[in-house]
Motif scaffolding. Structure first.
Motif, mmCIF file in Angstrom:
data_model
loop_
_atom_site.group_PDB
_atom_site.id
_atom_site.type_symbol
_atom_site.label_atom_id
_atom_site.label_comp_id
_atom_site.label_asym_id
_atom_site.label_seq_id
_atom_site.Cartn_x
_atom_site.Cartn_y
_atom_site.Cartn_z
ATOM 1 N N CYS A 1 46.399 54.018 -2.391
ATOM 2 C CA CYS A 1 46.783 54.282 -0.994
ATOM 3 C C CYS A 1 45.864 55.317 -0.347
ATOM 4 N N ASP B 1 52.408 44.205 1.765
ATOM 5 C CA ASP B 1 52.404 45.682 1.765
ATOM 6 C C ASP B 1 50.994 46.277 1.846
ATOM 7 N N ARG B 2 50.057 45.665 1.119
ATOM 8 C CA ARG B 2 48.685 46.204 1.157
ATOM 9 C C ARG B 2 48.029 45.930 2.506
ATOM 10 N N LYS C 1 56.730 52.167 -1.312
ATOM 11 C CA LYS C 1 57.003 50.742 -1.585
ATOM 12 C C LYS C 1 56.577 50.371 -2.996
ATOM 13 N N HIS D 1 49.281 48.416 4.966
ATOM 14 C CA HIS D 1 48.716 49.733 4.634
ATOM 15 C C HIS D 1 47.309 49.858 5.226
ATOM 16 N N SER E 1 53.522 54.173 2.229
ATOM 17 C CA SER E 1 53.130 52.994 1.445
ATOM 18 C C SER E 1 53.417 53.192 -0.040
ATOM 19 N N GLY F 1 50.470 57.818 5.994
ATOM 20 C CA GLY F 1 49.916 56.572 5.464
ATOM 21 C C GLY F 1 50.200 56.430 3.982
ATOM 22 N N VAL F 2 49.947 57.496 3.243
ATOM 23 C CA VAL F 2 50.112 57.424 1.783
ATOM 24 C C VAL F 2 51.587 57.539 1.396
ATOM 25 N N SER G 1 45.625 52.316 8.208
ATOM 26 C CA SER G 1 44.412 53.092 7.983
ATOM 27 C C SER G 1 43.345 52.729 9.028
#
Ligand code: DGP
Length: 220
Positions: A125, A74-75, A118, A78, A115, A111-112, A82
């Motif tokens: 984020c 997930d990170r 999740k 993300h 994410s 984006g924020v 970005s």
């Protein structure tokens, strides 16, 4: 004696950064292209762009992920979203400073909001978005997640699931700031279009008068 003409270096007034945000199938993409055509007809220099920009190599990794053809932490995904915005930052700045307005389909708020849905920490984020150019106007097309789910094409990509979109809507609410104008995404296309036009024209005129360009989340 050289002839001095004090008017020969007229400063170009800058373009506006206008972002459309909303849940999947909220109607952003149609409104973006309608707005671009309208501003072009009015003789305003304008270009469309969208995130994710799937044309770059980072964008292709994102596209594969969204189509469920790859798995990423997930990170990691993300940061890729970005990075996809960062790789366009300097080009966007050049265009804005050269008087071209940009109509952008999704930006850091997506984006924020996505994410954080999740379970990632919202401040974590936001951090990689800091320093991107701050939009002058964010038009949020508000639609109930249940209504969006009834629209054509829903469910094709990874995030198009009702429960997930409910969380995204809640996270968008946490991100609203003074640049946001919320428009009811259930109104007719034409009514939304005229509200979007009105907001965009006002924004273009304020930016022309010398409103400075700011950076994302550093100065708000
Ligand atoms: P679109 O091309 O506008 O349909 O967006 C594709 C999908 O990706 C959509 O479900 C929204 C999601 N998305 C867009 N930007 C981001 C982002 O920066 N981060 C995350 N996690 N998801 C995003």
């Amino acid at each position: 004696m050289a002839l001095e003409n004090k008017n020969c270096h007229l400063a170009i007034s800058r373009g506006s950064l206008i972002v459309l945000e909303g849940l999947d199938r909220s109607g952003k993409s149609s409104q973006c292209s309608r707005l671009v055509s309208y501003l072009q007809e009015k003789g305003i220099p304008v270009e469309a762009c969208r995130f994710p920009d799937r044309s770059t190599s980072v964008g292709q990794m994102i596209s594969t992920y969204l189509a469920n053809e790859s798995e990423l932490d997930d990170r990691t995904i993300h940061l890729l979203f970005s990075a996809n915005r960062w790789e366009k930052r300097s080009l966007m700045e050049t265009k804005l400073k050269n008087g071209i307005s940009l109509i952008v389909d999704r930006y850091s708020y997506s984006g924020v909001a996505f994410s954080a849905s999740k379970g990632l920490n919202i401040e974590w984020c936001k951090a990689p978005e800091e320093g991107l150019i701050a939009p002058d106007l964010v038009i949020y097309l508000e639609i109930a997640p249940e209504k969006a789910a009834e629209r054509d094409g829903y469910g094709c990509e990874r995030y198009e699931q009702l429960e997930f979109q409910r969380k995204v809507a809640q996270n968008y609410n946490l991100l609203r700031d003074s640049t946001w104008k919320v428009i009811d995404g259930c109104l007719s296309l034409e009514t939304i279009e005229s509200q979007v036009r009105e907001q965009a024209l006002e924004c273009v005129s304020v930016c022309k008068k010398g409103k400075p360009l700011l950076n994302m989340w550093l100065s708000k």
